[in-house]
Each structure stands twice: as C-alpha cells, then as structure tokens.
Write an enzyme that holds these catalytic residues in place. Sequence first.
Site, PDB file in Angstrom:
ATOM      1  CE  LYS A  13      10.281 -46.449   0.082  1.00  0.00           C
ATOM      2  NZ  LYS A  13       8.956 -46.455   1.122  1.00  0.00           N
ATOM      3  NE  ARG A  88       9.950 -39.439   1.008  1.00  0.00           N
ATOM      4  CZ  ARG A  88      10.512 -40.581   1.948  1.00  0.00           C
ATOM      5  NH1 ARG A  88      11.653 -40.872   1.575  1.00  0.00           N
ATOM      6  NH2 ARG A  88       9.666 -41.297   2.729  1.00  0.00           N
ATOM      7  NE  ARG A 127       9.418 -49.308   9.836  1.00  0.00           N
ATOM      8  CZ  ARG A 127       9.618 -48.579   8.867  1.00  0.00           C
ATOM      9  NH1 ARG A 127      10.077 -48.846   7.706  1.00  0.00           N
ATOM     10  NH2 ARG A 127       8.996 -47.049   9.008  1.00  0.00           N
ATOM     11  NE  ARG A 160      11.460 -44.988  10.371  1.00  0.00           N
ATOM     12  CZ  ARG A 160      11.309 -44.831   8.970  1.00  0.00           C
ATOM     13  NH1 ARG A 160      12.063 -46.013   8.266  1.00  0.00           N
ATOM     14  NH2 ARG A 160      10.630 -44.217   8.382  1.00  0.00           N
ATOM     15  NE  ARG A 171       6.491 -42.044   7.522  1.00  0.00           N
ATOM     16  CZ  ARG A 171       6.711 -43.283   8.086  1.00  0.00           C
ATOM     17  NH1 ARG A 171       6.296 -43.498   9.455  1.00  0.00           N
ATOM     18  NH2 ARG A 171       7.425 -44.199   7.520  1.00  0.00           N
TER      19      ARG A 171
HETATM   20  P1  AP5 Z   1       9.948 -51.443   5.235  1.00  0.00           P
HETATM   21  O1  AP5 Z   1      10.756 -52.267   4.212  1.00  0.00           O
HETATM   22  O2  AP5 Z   1      10.543 -50.985   6.210  1.00  0.00           O
HETATM   23  O3  AP5 Z   1       9.187 -50.086   4.389  1.00  0.00           O
HETATM   24  P2  AP5 Z   1       9.740 -49.254   3.599  1.00  0.00           P
HETATM   25  O4  AP5 Z   1       9.048 -48.796   2.391  1.00  0.00           O
HETATM   26  O5  AP5 Z   1      11.331 -49.040   3.537  1.00  0.00           O
HETATM   27  O6  AP5 Z   1       9.154 -47.843   4.384  1.00  0.00           O
HETATM   28  P3  AP5 Z   1       9.671 -46.568   5.232  1.00  0.00           P
HETATM   29  O7  AP5 Z   1       8.649 -46.225   6.140  1.00  0.00           O
HETATM   30  O8  AP5 Z   1      10.997 -46.788   5.424  1.00  0.00           O
HETATM   31  O9  AP5 Z   1       9.300 -45.554   4.103  1.00  0.00           O
HETATM   32  P4  AP5 Z   1       9.542 -44.060   4.275  1.00  0.00           P
HETATM   33  O10 AP5 Z   1       9.636 -43.759   2.803  1.00  0.00           O
HETATM   34  O11 AP5 Z   1       8.390 -43.458   4.807  1.00  0.00           O
HETATM   35  O12 AP5 Z   1      10.661 -43.705   5.134  1.00  0.00           O
HETATM   36  P5  AP5 Z   1      11.836 -43.186   4.891  1.00  0.00           P
HETATM   37  O13 AP5 Z   1      12.952 -43.799   5.980  1.00  0.00           O
HETATM   38  O14 AP5 Z   1      12.449 -43.075   3.589  1.00  0.00           O
HETATM   39  O15 AP5 Z   1       8.774 -52.344   5.838  1.00  0.00           O
HETATM   40  C1  AP5 Z   1       7.908 -51.863   6.708  1.00  0.00           C
HETATM   41  C2  AP5 Z   1       7.321 -52.855   7.745  1.00  0.00           C
HETATM   42  O16 AP5 Z   1       6.756 -53.919   6.854  1.00  0.00           O
HETATM   43  C3  AP5 Z   1       8.554 -53.670   8.225  1.00  0.00           C
HETATM   44  O17 AP5 Z   1       8.304 -53.923   9.658  1.00  0.00           O
HETATM   45  C4  AP5 Z   1       8.572 -54.907   7.546  1.00  0.00           C
HETATM   46  O18 AP5 Z   1       9.207 -55.903   8.493  1.00  0.00           O
HETATM   47  C5  AP5 Z   1       7.177 -55.164   7.026  1.00  0.00           C
HETATM   48  N1  AP5 Z   1       7.329 -55.633   5.603  1.00  0.00           N
HETATM   49  C6  AP5 Z   1       7.804 -55.503   4.729  1.00  0.00           C
HETATM   50  N2  AP5 Z   1       7.534 -56.221   3.619  1.00  0.00           N
HETATM   51  C7  AP5 Z   1       6.410 -56.864   4.217  1.00  0.00           C
HETATM   52  C8  AP5 Z   1       5.491 -57.807   3.408  1.00  0.00           C
HETATM   53  N3  AP5 Z   1       5.572 -58.513   2.172  1.00  0.00           N
HETATM   54  N4  AP5 Z   1       4.388 -58.390   4.106  1.00  0.00           N
HETATM   55  C9  AP5 Z   1       4.130 -58.103   5.585  1.00  0.00           C
HETATM   56  N5  AP5 Z   1       5.100 -57.315   6.084  1.00  0.00           N
HETATM   57  C10 AP5 Z   1       5.965 -56.423   5.535  1.00  0.00           C
HETATM   58  O19 AP5 Z   1      11.511 -41.744   5.514  1.00  0.00           O
HETATM   59  C11 AP5 Z   1      11.561 -41.063   6.551  1.00  0.00           C
HETATM   60  C12 AP5 Z   1      11.350 -39.441   6.548  1.00  0.00           C
HETATM   61  O20 AP5 Z   1      12.727 -39.094   6.283  1.00  0.00           O
HETATM   62  C13 AP5 Z   1      10.491 -38.916   5.612  1.00  0.00           C
HETATM   63  O21 AP5 Z   1       9.064 -38.884   6.060  1.00  0.00           O
HETATM   64  C14 AP5 Z   1      11.154 -37.454   5.587  1.00  0.00           C
HETATM   65  O22 AP5 Z   1      10.838 -36.679   6.612  1.00  0.00           O
HETATM   66  C15 AP5 Z   1      12.381 -37.978   5.404  1.00  0.00           C
HETATM   67  N6  AP5 Z   1      12.989 -38.270   3.717  1.00  0.00           N
HETATM   68  C16 AP5 Z   1      13.577 -39.335   3.645  1.00  0.00           C
HETATM   69  N7  AP5 Z   1      14.080 -39.419   2.443  1.00  0.00           N
HETATM   70  C17 AP5 Z   1      13.797 -37.897   1.979  1.00  0.00           C
HETATM   71  C18 AP5 Z   1      13.683 -37.244   0.816  1.00  0.00           C
HETATM   72  N8  AP5 Z   1      14.153 -38.012  -0.422  1.00  0.00           N
HETATM   73  N9  AP5 Z   1      13.195 -36.127   0.570  1.00  0.00           N
HETATM   74  C19 AP5 Z   1      12.802 -35.279   1.858  1.00  0.00           C
HETATM   75  N10 AP5 Z   1      12.664 -36.137   2.869  1.00  0.00           N
HETATM   76  C20 AP5 Z   1      12.860 -37.447   3.040  1.00  0.00           C
HETATM   77 MG    MG Z   2      12.591 -47.597   4.652  1.00  0.00          MG
END
Ligand code: AP5
Ligand code: MG
Length: 213
Positions: A13, A88, A127, A160, A171
């Site tokens: 994402k 979410r 990552r 992270r 997660r």
């Molecule tokens: P990346 O693009 O970073 O993936 P992402 O989908 O953004 O994954 P996240 O881990 O950021 O999602 P998340 O939803 O768990 O975390 P968030 O920060 O939102 O790609 C991942 C890796 O893969 C990278 O190394 C990239 O280079 C690689 N990659 C990408 N595309 C690729 C491809 N095509 N081929 C190969 N490699 C590839 O949330 C974190 C925490 O915050 C949650 O657990 C929760 O505690 C809290 N939180 C956030 N939002 C909320 C909410 N709305 N409500 C409640 N709690 C929340």
């Molecule tokens: Mg992300």
Amino acid sequence: MNIILLGPPGAGKGTQAKRMIDEYGIPQISTGDMLRAALKEGTPLGLEAKKFMDKGELVPDSVVIGLVKERILKDDCAKGYMLDGFPRNVSQAEALDKTLEALGQKIDHVVCVEVPNEELVTRLTGRRTCRNCGAGYHISFDPPKKENVCDKCGGELYQRDDDNVATVTSRLKVYEDQTKPLIDYYEKQAKLRRINGVGSMGEIFARVKAVLG
Ligand code: AP5
Ligand code: MG
Ligand code: ZN
C-alpha cells in the site's frame, strides 16, 4: 479523487501510494505513518498507540478517526486524497462514510491489493525505511545501493519495531478478523477494485492505474 488503499500488512500500500502521489497529485494519508510520527515526537497519543502497535493490534477507533477527520480538512486534500491503512474495521468505515457525507464528499475507489500470506511475511521482515525521508526499501526485492543507507537522501535505514515474525503473525490475524470484512462492505457500495499484488512494483502500479482510469 478520493481513494482507499486496502490490503494486508506488506501488500505494498505504502509503496504504491508513493508512486500515486506524483501520478494523481493527491496526498497519501497513512494512519500508521501518522501514529509513528506522533511516537517519534513523544506525544501522549504516540506513546499510547505504541502499546497496541507493538502487539500488532489496532489502535482504538476514536484515536485514528480523530486523526483522519482533522487531516482531510487540510488544504492539500482539496483535490482528493489516498487513505492508506484506514479504515481498518467496519466501525471506522461507517464513521468515515458519516464524516464524508457531512462534508459533501465521497470515496470513489477502494483499491484492494491481494498478496498471499507467505509472501507478506517475506516482504515485511525484509523491509527497511529511511529514518530521514521515509523512503521504503526491501533487503532483497528493492535493496539500497549501499547497505542501510538511503539512495535518495543518504539517511539511515531502520527496521520497523512491528516487522518481526511474532508481531507480523498477529497483524495478519487482525487483518483476517477485522479488516477483511471491509471487502464485502465496499463491494456492496460497488467501489471495490481488486488488484493482484504479486509481481514487480512497476507491474502493480500499472494495474492500479488501469483500475483508476
Ligand atoms: P509496503 O508498501 O511498505 O507495505 P504496506 O502495505 O504499506 O504494509 P504496512 O506494513 O505498512 O501495512 P500495515 O497496514 O500493517 O501497517 P500500518 O503502518 O498501516 O511494502 C512492504 C515491503 O514489501 C517493503 O519492503 C517493500 O519494498 C516491499 N514490496 C512492496 N511491493 C513489492 C512487490 N511488488 N514485490 C516485492 N516487494 C514489494 O499500521 C501499523 C500499525 O499501526 C497497525 O498494526 C496498528 O497498530 C496501527 N494502525 C494503523 N492504522 C490504523 C487504523 N486505521 N486503526 C487502528 N490501528 C491502526
Ligand atoms: Mg504502509
Ligand atoms: Zn531517505
């Protein structure tokens, strides 16, 4: 254009959002990034959120809904925005619908990026992110030219705290239980655009552009 990026942790994402900023001229609103920024500043909200994030659990709805409500009113959102990692769960989605209705806005597309779990674990545990500019890398799939140094700004790369196998497992479970029901929620609103998230980052970006038109 108002877009939601939906998909499990590690689906790409954030990676796709960074490319979409330039393509569509709209900002990325990542609740995860906002919570990590609050933690870095040491605010009470950030410190409270960390307790949940470290366990891979969702931060309370009231906290994230408040952050998003405030953020979408900023000037840079006038032409639209991308919500990354929000909503979410169904109650966040309902709160968003209510807020947007009051503002005379709506979500146009929900891009759902689908990737199998084994691949997600490999992506997340490898990552790396730039501490200075936030650029994303992967140790095998998108490595920096020099280990642990950002190509773009020379900043230090970090892993992270929630990208370890134990937290990633929790997660992924939270995604299954609480976030996946949103697929149905947005399918019913005829807004869901499913995308195969396996392939190169460029291939996936082409798929995103194809569904957004
Ligand atoms: P990346 O693009 O970073 O993936 P992402 O989908 O953004 O994954 P996240 O881990 O950021 O999602 P998340 O939803 O768990 O975390 P968030 O920060 O939102 O790609 C991942 C890796 O893969 C990278 O190394 C990239 O280079 C690689 N990659 C990408 N595309 C690729 C491809 N095509 N081929 C190969 N490699 C590839 O949330 C974190 C925490 O915050 C949650 O657990 C929760 O505690 C809290 N939180 C956030 N939002 C909320 C909410 N709305 N409500 C409640 N709690 C929340
Ligand atoms: Mg992300
Ligand atoms: Zn950098």
